[in-house]
Design a protein around this motif. Structure first.
Motif, mmCIF file in Angstrom:
data_model
loop_
_atom_site.group_PDB
_atom_site.id
_atom_site.type_symbol
_atom_site.label_atom_id
_atom_site.label_comp_id
_atom_site.label_asym_id
_atom_site.label_seq_id
_atom_site.Cartn_x
_atom_site.Cartn_y
_atom_site.Cartn_z
ATOM 1 N N ARG A 121 5.950 -54.809 12.077
ATOM 2 C CA ARG A 121 7.127 -54.921 12.833
ATOM 3 C C ARG A 121 7.900 -53.765 13.125
ATOM 4 N NH1 ARG A 121 11.445 -59.781 12.996
ATOM 5 N NH2 ARG A 121 11.079 -59.021 15.268
ATOM 6 N N GLY A 122 7.509 -53.073 13.047
ATOM 7 C CA GLY A 122 8.053 -51.439 12.704
ATOM 8 C C GLY A 122 8.051 -50.467 11.173
ATOM 9 N N VAL A 123 8.240 -49.544 11.107
ATOM 10 C CA VAL A 123 8.002 -48.820 9.964
ATOM 11 C C VAL A 123 9.411 -47.252 10.121
ATOM 12 C CG1 VAL A 123 7.023 -46.205 9.486
ATOM 13 C CG2 VAL A 123 5.372 -48.711 11.059
ATOM 14 N N ILE A 124 9.778 -47.531 8.789
ATOM 15 C CA ILE A 124 10.718 -46.562 8.849
ATOM 16 C C ILE A 124 10.968 -45.561 7.410
ATOM 17 C CG2 ILE A 124 13.343 -46.429 7.954
ATOM 18 C CD1 ILE A 124 13.248 -49.422 8.415
ATOM 19 N N ALA A 125 10.630 -44.035 7.502
ATOM 20 C CA ALA A 125 10.545 -43.700 6.746
ATOM 21 C C ALA A 125 10.952 -42.714 6.616
ATOM 22 C CB ALA A 125 8.843 -42.474 7.321
ATOM 23 N N GLY A 126 11.416 -41.321 6.102
ATOM 24 C CA GLY A 126 12.132 -40.373 5.336
ATOM 25 C C GLY A 126 13.358 -39.889 5.050
ATOM 26 N N PHE A 127 14.400 -41.476 4.724
ATOM 27 C CA PHE A 127 14.696 -41.522 4.586
ATOM 28 C C PHE A 127 15.681 -41.564 3.435
ATOM 29 C CE2 PHE A 127 14.990 -42.215 9.011
ATOM 30 C CZ PHE A 127 16.059 -40.920 10.006
ATOM 31 N N GLY A 128 14.289 -41.719 1.815
ATOM 32 C CA GLY A 128 15.132 -41.823 0.897
ATOM 33 C C GLY A 128 15.099 -43.668 0.543
ATOM 34 N N PRO A 129 15.953 -43.466 0.304
ATOM 35 C CA PRO A 129 16.399 -45.085 -0.631
ATOM 36 C C PRO A 129 17.084 -45.999 0.460
ATOM 37 C CG PRO A 129 16.587 -43.683 -2.671
ATOM 38 C CD PRO A 129 15.990 -43.080 -1.302
ATOM 39 N N THR A 130 17.560 -44.907 1.335
ATOM 40 C CA THR A 130 18.187 -45.616 2.148
ATOM 41 C C THR A 130 17.439 -46.052 3.608
ATOM 42 O OG1 THR A 130 19.777 -43.937 2.091
ATOM 43 C CG2 THR A 130 19.671 -45.041 3.998
ATOM 44 N N SER A 131 15.438 -45.984 2.924
ATOM 45 C CA SER A 131 14.525 -46.036 4.415
ATOM 46 C C SER A 131 14.658 -48.050 3.412
ATOM 47 C CB SER A 131 13.364 -45.655 3.876
ATOM 48 O OG SER A 131 13.215 -44.329 4.672
ATOM 49 N N TYR A 132 14.960 -48.359 2.602
ATOM 50 C CA TYR A 132 14.780 -49.809 2.258
ATOM 51 C C TYR A 132 15.761 -50.481 2.666
ATOM 52 C CZ TYR A 132 11.488 -48.758 -1.632
ATOM 53 O OH TYR A 132 10.420 -48.863 -2.225
ATOM 54 N N LEU A 133 17.299 -49.783 2.522
ATOM 55 C CA LEU A 133 18.585 -50.698 3.524
ATOM 56 C C LEU A 133 18.540 -50.687 5.083
ATOM 57 C CD1 LEU A 133 21.406 -48.840 1.871
ATOM 58 C CD2 LEU A 133 20.290 -50.894 1.283
ATOM 59 N N LEU A 134 17.733 -49.644 5.285
ATOM 60 C CA LEU A 134 17.500 -49.728 6.730
ATOM 61 C C LEU A 134 16.472 -50.945 7.222
ATOM 62 C CD1 LEU A 134 17.202 -46.131 8.051
ATOM 63 C CD2 LEU A 134 18.895 -47.270 8.201
ATOM 64 N N ALA A 135 15.757 -50.712 6.592
ATOM 65 C CA ALA A 135 14.548 -51.973 6.734
ATOM 66 C C ALA A 135 15.184 -53.431 6.054
ATOM 67 C CB ALA A 135 13.488 -52.151 5.297
ATOM 68 N N LEU A 136 15.824 -53.416 5.160
ATOM 69 C CA LEU A 136 17.291 -54.895 4.986
ATOM 70 C C LEU A 136 17.427 -55.487 6.284
ATOM 71 C CD1 LEU A 136 17.524 -56.552 3.236
ATOM 72 C CD2 LEU A 136 19.602 -55.917 2.297
ATOM 73 N N GLU A 137 17.977 -54.307 7.104
ATOM 74 C CA GLU A 137 19.193 -54.331 7.912
ATOM 75 C C GLU A 137 18.775 -54.544 9.409
ATOM 76 O OE1 GLU A 137 22.841 -54.783 8.368
ATOM 77 O OE2 GLU A 137 22.582 -54.126 5.753
ATOM 78 N N ALA A 138 17.160 -54.587 9.469
ATOM 79 C CA ALA A 138 15.844 -54.991 10.829
ATOM 80 C C ALA A 138 15.921 -56.339 10.133
ATOM 81 C CB ALA A 138 15.026 -53.909 10.025
ATOM 82 N N VAL A 139 15.593 -56.511 9.100
ATOM 83 C CA VAL A 139 15.518 -57.348 8.864
ATOM 84 C C VAL A 139 16.637 -59.002 9.317
ATOM 85 C CG1 VAL A 139 14.588 -59.588 6.818
ATOM 86 C CG2 VAL A 139 13.665 -57.562 6.923
ATOM 87 N N LEU A 140 17.854 -58.451 8.019
ATOM 88 C CA LEU A 140 18.632 -59.393 8.957
ATOM 89 C C LEU A 140 19.023 -59.245 10.024
ATOM 90 C CD1 LEU A 140 21.036 -58.556 5.368
ATOM 91 C CD2 LEU A 140 19.268 -60.505 5.871
ATOM 92 N N GLU A 141 18.742 -58.904 10.930
ATOM 93 C CA GLU A 141 18.795 -58.767 12.346
ATOM 94 C C GLU A 141 18.382 -59.633 12.592
ATOM 95 O OE1 GLU A 141 21.561 -57.295 13.822
ATOM 96 O OE2 GLU A 141 22.486 -57.498 12.111
ATOM 97 N N ASN A 142 17.116 -59.634 12.499
ATOM 98 C CA ASN A 142 15.673 -60.839 12.977
ATOM 99 C C ASN A 142 15.280 -61.504 12.257
ATOM 100 O OD1 ASN A 142 14.786 -59.437 15.398
ATOM 101 N ND2 ASN A 142 15.180 -57.742 13.536
ATOM 102 N N ILE A 143 16.393 -62.731 11.154
ATOM 103 C CA ILE A 143 16.012 -63.836 10.993
ATOM 104 C C ILE A 143 16.763 -64.695 11.526
ATOM 105 C CG2 ILE A 143 17.171 -65.267 8.756
ATOM 106 C CD1 ILE A 143 16.599 -62.452 7.276
#
Length: 143
Positions: A121-143
């Protein structure tokens, strides 16, 4: 209860020790704790796994995809080599967000190609562990 799967590939068990200049000092347990805290606050269940074996990741992607659960996937080096993961995502109709700790496009040229991106659906890269948080926020916004 909504379930989010976070799947981690080869060598991510070495986070905190492996090339900290590139990957940082946070361990995979630190990443898990950060995500567990955010999930708990949002009433979401977290399944967090890591394997150095491609077949494990393929099975987990299929299981999550077939259950309709969203996936945050850091496939590590398998990102650049695994047609099997591509097929698993596509075949199971999995909703995947591809994640990388480092900016793979600012690194070696072999890291610039991803077999995951075309079916993510998308790609998040380059933000260290925050990349995971950004992905989680994207998931939660789209549930």
């Amino acid at each position: 209860m909504t379930v989010v799967h976070v799947l981690n590939g080869p060598n991510l068990n070495l986070l905190g020790k492996r090339e900290p200049v590139i990957y940082g000092s946070a361990t995979l347990d630190d990443v898990r704790a950060m995500l567990e805290e955010r999930c708990a606050a949002r009433g979401v269940s977290l399944v967090f796994r890591q394997s150095n074996h491609e077949g494990d990741l393929v099975t987990w992607v299929q299981e999550a995809g077939q259950s309709g659960a969203p996936i945050i996937l850091n496939a590590g080096a398998l990102t650049h080599t695994s047609i099997a993961l591509y097929d698993a995502i596509k075949g199971a109709n999995a909703s995947v967000i591809e994640v990388h700790l480092s900016n793979v496009h600012a690194r070696e040229s072999f890291r610039h190609h991803s077999y995951i991106s075309p079916v993510a659906r998308g790609v998040i890269a380059g933000f260290g562990p925050t990349s995971y948080l950004l992905a989680l926020e994207a998931v939660l916004e789209n549930i």
